[in-house]
Design a protein around this motif. Sequence first.
Motif, PDB file in Angstrom:
ATOM      1  N   HIS A  11       0.797  -1.236   0.000  1.00  0.00           N
ATOM      2  CA  HIS A  11       0.000   0.000   0.000  1.00  0.00           C
ATOM      3  C   HIS A  11       0.831   1.288   0.000  1.00  0.00           C
ATOM      4  O   HIS A  11       0.444   2.248  -0.672  1.00  0.00           O
ATOM      5  N   TYR A  15       0.166   4.432  -2.471  1.00  0.00           N
ATOM      6  CA  TYR A  15       0.015   5.827  -2.032  1.00  0.00           C
ATOM      7  C   TYR A  15       0.929   6.735  -2.852  1.00  0.00           C
ATOM      8  O   TYR A  15       0.516   7.778  -3.340  1.00  0.00           O
ATOM      9  N   GLN A  19      -0.698   9.536  -5.149  1.00  0.00           N
ATOM     10  CA  GLN A  19      -0.593  10.908  -4.661  1.00  0.00           C
ATOM     11  C   GLN A  19       0.549  11.696  -5.277  1.00  0.00           C
ATOM     12  O   GLN A  19       0.392  12.855  -5.619  1.00  0.00           O
ATOM     13  N   ILE A  54      -6.472   5.122   0.570  1.00  0.00           N
ATOM     14  CA  ILE A  54      -6.183   4.750  -0.824  1.00  0.00           C
ATOM     15  C   ILE A  54      -7.464   4.806  -1.654  1.00  0.00           C
ATOM     16  O   ILE A  54      -7.506   5.374  -2.737  1.00  0.00           O
TER      17      ILE A  54
END
Length: 100
Positions: A11, A15, A19, A54
Amino acid sequence: MTNNTSIPLSHPTVYGLAQERRVGTHVIPDTTMTVAAGNTVVDGTVAYEMGTAISDRLIHMEVQADPADWLKSFALGQGLHSSVAAFIKSWRICWIPCPR
């Protein structure tokens, strides 16, 4: 809560990709579109809960394949070999969507 098949350990990479448009030190060019695919619990596969941090940064779509439409509107016009088209047409039982 949305589900996916990525293990929670991955994860932080997601991210960064979602992002900051980067994977590690590699920066993703602005001209690149990122697409991901996954399964849900109702698919009967291994799936992990996706946290809202997320999930809120992604667009979630359910897509259903239609082989007959794909053959008619795309593949045959792109020069798909006739034997491949015949196989897809004759094995249509394989393309029945999974019940949900």
